[in-house]
Every structure is written in structure tokens, then in C-alpha cells.
Design a protein around this motif. Structure first.
Motif, PDB file in Angstrom:
ATOM      1  N   TYR A  61       0.822  -1.215   0.000  1.00  0.00           N
ATOM      2  CA  TYR A  61       0.000   0.000   0.000  1.00  0.00           C
ATOM      3  C   TYR A  61       0.859   1.271   0.000  1.00  0.00           C
ATOM      4  N   PRO A  62       1.886   1.374   0.884  1.00  0.00           N
ATOM      5  CA  PRO A  62       2.757   2.559   0.844  1.00  0.00           C
ATOM      6  C   PRO A  62       3.482   2.719  -0.492  1.00  0.00           C
ATOM      7  N   VAL A  63       3.820   1.598  -1.134  1.00  0.00           N
ATOM      8  CA  VAL A  63       4.498   1.652  -2.441  1.00  0.00           C
ATOM      9  C   VAL A  63       3.594   2.308  -3.474  1.00  0.00           C
ATOM     10  N   LEU A  64       2.323   1.952  -3.472  1.00  0.00           N
ATOM     11  CA  LEU A  64       1.372   2.540  -4.421  1.00  0.00           C
ATOM     12  C   LEU A  64       1.164   4.027  -4.142  1.00  0.00           C
ATOM     13  N   LEU A  65       1.141   4.392  -2.875  1.00  0.00           N
ATOM     14  CA  LEU A  65       1.024   5.812  -2.524  1.00  0.00           C
ATOM     15  C   LEU A  65       2.272   6.575  -2.985  1.00  0.00           C
ATOM     16  N   ALA A  66       3.433   5.938  -2.843  1.00  0.00           N
ATOM     17  CA  ALA A  66       4.697   6.582  -3.197  1.00  0.00           C
ATOM     18  C   ALA A  66       4.806   6.886  -4.688  1.00  0.00           C
ATOM     19  N   VAL A  67       4.131   6.090  -5.525  1.00  0.00           N
ATOM     20  CA  VAL A  67       4.196   6.345  -6.972  1.00  0.00           C
ATOM     21  C   VAL A  67       3.062   7.256  -7.433  1.00  0.00           C
ATOM     22  N   GLY A  68       2.334   7.837  -6.466  1.00  0.00           N
ATOM     23  CA  GLY A  68       1.375   8.877  -6.803  1.00  0.00           C
ATOM     24  C   GLY A  68      -0.075   8.467  -6.962  1.00  0.00           C
ATOM     25  N   ILE A  69      -0.432   7.252  -6.543  1.00  0.00           N
ATOM     26  CA  ILE A  69      -1.825   6.818  -6.666  1.00  0.00           C
ATOM     27  C   ILE A  69      -2.610   7.295  -5.441  1.00  0.00           C
ATOM     28  N   PRO A  70      -3.760   7.946  -5.624  1.00  0.00           N
ATOM     29  CA  PRO A  70      -4.575   8.424  -4.502  1.00  0.00           C
ATOM     30  C   PRO A  70      -4.961   7.274  -3.568  1.00  0.00           C
ATOM     31  N   PRO A  71      -5.092   7.544  -2.258  1.00  0.00           N
ATOM     32  CA  PRO A  71      -5.344   6.490  -1.259  1.00  0.00           C
ATOM     33  C   PRO A  71      -6.487   5.536  -1.579  1.00  0.00           C
ATOM     34  N   VAL A  72      -7.647   6.068  -1.972  1.00  0.00           N
ATOM     35  CA  VAL A  72      -8.803   5.207  -2.239  1.00  0.00           C
ATOM     36  C   VAL A  72      -8.510   4.233  -3.372  1.00  0.00           C
ATOM     37  N   PHE A  73      -7.911   4.743  -4.453  1.00  0.00           N
ATOM     38  CA  PHE A  73      -7.610   3.905  -5.607  1.00  0.00           C
ATOM     39  C   PHE A  73      -6.408   3.000  -5.344  1.00  0.00           C
ATOM     40  N   ALA A  74      -5.514   3.436  -4.458  1.00  0.00           N
ATOM     41  CA  ALA A  74      -4.372   2.600  -4.084  1.00  0.00           C
ATOM     42  C   ALA A  74      -4.857   1.342  -3.378  1.00  0.00           C
ATOM     43  N   ASN A  75      -5.895   1.482  -2.563  1.00  0.00           N
ATOM     44  CA  ASN A  75      -6.465   0.351  -1.843  1.00  0.00           C
ATOM     45  C   ASN A  75      -7.053  -0.667  -2.812  1.00  0.00           C
ATOM     46  N   VAL A  76      -7.773  -0.178  -3.828  1.00  0.00           N
ATOM     47  CA  VAL A  76      -8.391  -1.058  -4.819  1.00  0.00           C
ATOM     48  C   VAL A  76      -7.328  -1.698  -5.710  1.00  0.00           C
ATOM     49  N   THR A  77      -6.346  -0.908  -6.137  1.00  0.00           N
ATOM     50  CA  THR A  77      -5.255  -1.416  -6.976  1.00  0.00           C
ATOM     51  C   THR A  77      -4.444  -2.467  -6.227  1.00  0.00           C
ATOM     52  N   ASN A  78      -4.231  -2.239  -4.946  1.00  0.00           N
ATOM     53  CA  ASN A  78      -3.534  -3.203  -4.099  1.00  0.00           C
ATOM     54  C   ASN A  78      -4.288  -4.529  -4.053  1.00  0.00           C
ATOM     55  N   HIS A  85     -11.893   2.565  -9.729  1.00  0.00           N
ATOM     56  CA  HIS A  85     -10.863   2.685 -10.766  1.00  0.00           C
ATOM     57  C   HIS A  85      -9.591   1.989 -10.302  1.00  0.00           C
ATOM     58  N   ILE A  86      -9.069   1.091 -11.136  1.00  0.00           N
ATOM     59  CA  ILE A  86      -7.842   0.355 -10.830  1.00  0.00           C
ATOM     60  C   ILE A  86      -6.720   0.842 -11.744  1.00  0.00           C
ATOM     61  N   TYR A  87      -5.573   1.133 -11.172  1.00  0.00           N
ATOM     62  CA  TYR A  87      -4.396   1.545 -11.940  1.00  0.00           C
ATOM     63  C   TYR A  87      -3.667   0.284 -12.418  1.00  0.00           C
ATOM     64  N   TRP A  88      -4.141  -0.257 -13.541  1.00  0.00           N
ATOM     65  CA  TRP A  88      -3.628  -1.546 -14.019  1.00  0.00           C
ATOM     66  C   TRP A  88      -2.147  -1.498 -14.381  1.00  0.00           C
ATOM     67  N   LEU A  89      -1.668  -0.384 -14.889  1.00  0.00           N
ATOM     68  CA  LEU A  89      -0.262  -0.279 -15.290  1.00  0.00           C
ATOM     69  C   LEU A  89       0.661  -0.491 -14.084  1.00  0.00           C
ATOM     70  N   GLN A  90       0.249   0.053 -12.944  1.00  0.00           N
ATOM     71  CA  GLN A  90       1.038  -0.122 -11.718  1.00  0.00           C
ATOM     72  C   GLN A  90       0.739  -1.472 -11.052  1.00  0.00           C
ATOM     73  N   ALA A  91      -0.462  -1.966 -11.256  1.00  0.00           N
ATOM     74  CA  ALA A  91      -0.853  -3.225 -10.617  1.00  0.00           C
ATOM     75  C   ALA A  91      -0.094  -4.418 -11.187  1.00  0.00           C
ATOM     76  N   ILE A  92       0.280  -4.365 -12.468  1.00  0.00           N
ATOM     77  CA  ILE A  92       0.920  -5.520 -13.104  1.00  0.00           C
ATOM     78  C   ILE A  92       2.284  -5.849 -12.491  1.00  0.00           C
ATOM     79  N   PRO A  93       3.253  -4.885 -12.423  1.00  0.00           N
ATOM     80  CA  PRO A  93       4.534  -5.245 -11.788  1.00  0.00           C
ATOM     81  C   PRO A  93       4.381  -5.584 -10.309  1.00  0.00           C
TER      82      PRO A  93
END
Length: 252
Positions: free
Chosen positions: A31-48, A198-206
Motif C-alpha cells: 500500500y505505501p508503495v502505491l502511494l509513493a508512486v502517486g496513486i490516490p489512497p482510495v484507488f491505491a487500496n483497490v489497486t492493491n 478505478h484500478i491503476y492496471w499499469l502499476q498493478a501488473i509489476p
């Protein structure tokens, strides 16, 4: 997205996969990694959540030895967590998770205490348990599925505790079952969120690739480490996460 960002997400995924498959604490890393690359908290949770499923896949592939002969149990427990997850997602869509934030730190701290206490009951013979007590445990599994879909932090730890009381299997087997049924609960939540968020698929893949690797390595580590230190490790991470959420809820 740069190559360094991709590597950062991949390594964060490996750490998250390890923490998830061993201690059900992936969010401490991913979760902190997704926040660090600029994904908003709500969407970071879903992407995670989208990436976290691959931890369960990796750990399941790695735990075929432990899961052999236990798939009937797995599917039975999964029914409760999946139904609960659907309920939790519906609640999340109706009520913001902030409603629950002030209770979460205490819930996680309690889970840390219980993961240690439950170890003393590891040899419990479930055949001698009264029916009403088993029903309570299964209802608790349903509630934990709802919690996973609604908020999720340290939910896997409580599922691990419940399975310790429901079954009389070895810790490594219980952990393997936990990884599978929590994976299905996360999968249901993801399917719902695909259509509602909304899921940030580009970041979710790696991140997912890293989580698969970490999830695969985790069970191999558990086979080589005694149960007691693992329980202490899980409890310690639970207290750390409880402190973090307490700070966010009451002091931030």
C-alpha cells in the motif's frame, strides 16, 4: 511509467507477497508503495487488492503439499468468506470506510494478541467442540469475509486465528488454507470494484508479479521456521499496523 518505478513496484510486490503469505500483512509494504508512486489512497487500496490476488495464487502453487487432502475444507470455509466479502463490498459502497476507522486500531491490536494466545490451543480436538461453538466460529468467518471486503487491514490474521480454533491442523496447513480462502474473498471484492471503482492496471501488473514471487517463496520459509517465532512476528506486525492506524484515526 519509468523503469525505476516498475522495479520499485516489483520489489514492493515481493515484500508484500512475503508478508501476506507468511503474516497476512501485505498492506504494510504494498500500500505505501502505491502511494509513493502517486496513486490516490482510495484507488491505491483497490489497486492493491487487484495485485494481492496473485499472492494467493503464488502461495497456493507453493503449498500443494500442505493443501493435499484439505480441499473440501478449503471450499467449505471459502463459502463463508466469499459471501461475507460480497456483503462487505456492498457496505463499502453505501458507507465510507472512515465510519470504521476509529475501531480498526483496536481490532488489529486484538488480532495480534489472539495470534499468540491461539497458539496455546493449537492441539485442540475440534471433534469435542459443541455444535453451537462451531456455528459461532463459522459466523465469525462470515464476518471476517465482510471485513475483508469492507476494510481489510489484518483481516487475514483473524482468519488465521479462527482456523486455528476450527481445525486441529498444523500451523503451516492452516496458513495455506487461509491464503486460499482470503484469496477468493479478495477476488470477489476485485470483481465488484472493477465495475464500481478505478484500478491503476499499469502499476498493478509489476506489483502483482512481485506478489506472486513473494507469495510463492513465503510457504517455503514457513517450512523451515518454527511456529512460535512466526506467531510472534505476525503479532509484532499487527501491533505496528495498529499503531499506524491509531495515529491516523486519533492523532493525525
Amino acid at each position: 511509467m519509468t523503469i525505476w518505478t516498475t522495479i520499485f513496484l516489483l520489489l514492493g510486490g515481493v515484500a508484500g507477497g512475503l508478508l501476506s503469505s507468511i503474516a497476512s500483512m501485505a498492506s504494510l509494504a504494498s500500500y505505501p508503495v502505491l502511494l509513493a508512486v502517486g496513486i490516490p489512497p482510495v484507488f491505491a487500496n483497490v489497486t492493491n487488492d487487484a495485485a494481492l490476488i496473485w499472492t494467493s495464487i503464488g502461495s497456493t502453487v507453493s503449498s500443494t503439499k500442505e493443501l493435499k487432502g484439505h480441499w473440501e475444507q478449503v471450499w467449505f470455509y471459502t463459502i463463508f468468506t466469499v459471501v461475507g466479502s460480497i456483503i462487505g463490498c456492498m457496505l463499502l459502497l453505501s458507507f465510507p470506510s472512515s465510519v470504521f476507522e476509529k475501531a480498526v486500531p483496536f481490532f488489529i491490536a486484538f488480532s495480534g494478541i489472539m495470534i499468540i494466545v491461539s497458539g496455546k490451543h493449537h492441539s485442540l480436538n475440534t471433534k469435542k467442540q459443541p455444535t453451537w461453538l462451531k456455528i459461532i466460529y463459522f459466523i465469525a468467518l462470515l464476518i471476517m469475509g465482510a471485513y475483508t471486503g469492507y476494510f481489510g487491514a489484518a483481516g487475514g490474521v483473524i482468519v488465521l486465528v479462527l482456523l486455528t480454533y476450527i481445525t486441529n491442523e498444523r500451523f503451516i496447513v492452516i496458513n495455506a488454507i487461509k491464503n486460499v480462502i482470503c484469496g477468493f474473498a479478495n477476488l470477489v471484492a476485485l470483481i465488484i470494484f472493477i465495475f464500481t471503482s478505478h484500478i491503476y492496471w499499469l502499476q498493478a501488473i509489476p506489483l502483482a508479479i512481485g506478489m506472486f514471487i513473494g507469495g510463492y517463496i513465503g510457504p517455503a520459509i514457513l517450512r523451515r521456521v518454527p511456529e512460535k517465532p512466526i506467531r510472534i512476528f505476525i503479532a509484532t506486525l499487527a501491533f505496528v499496523q495498529a499503531g499506524y492506524f491509531f495515529y491516523k484515526a486519533y492523532l493525525h
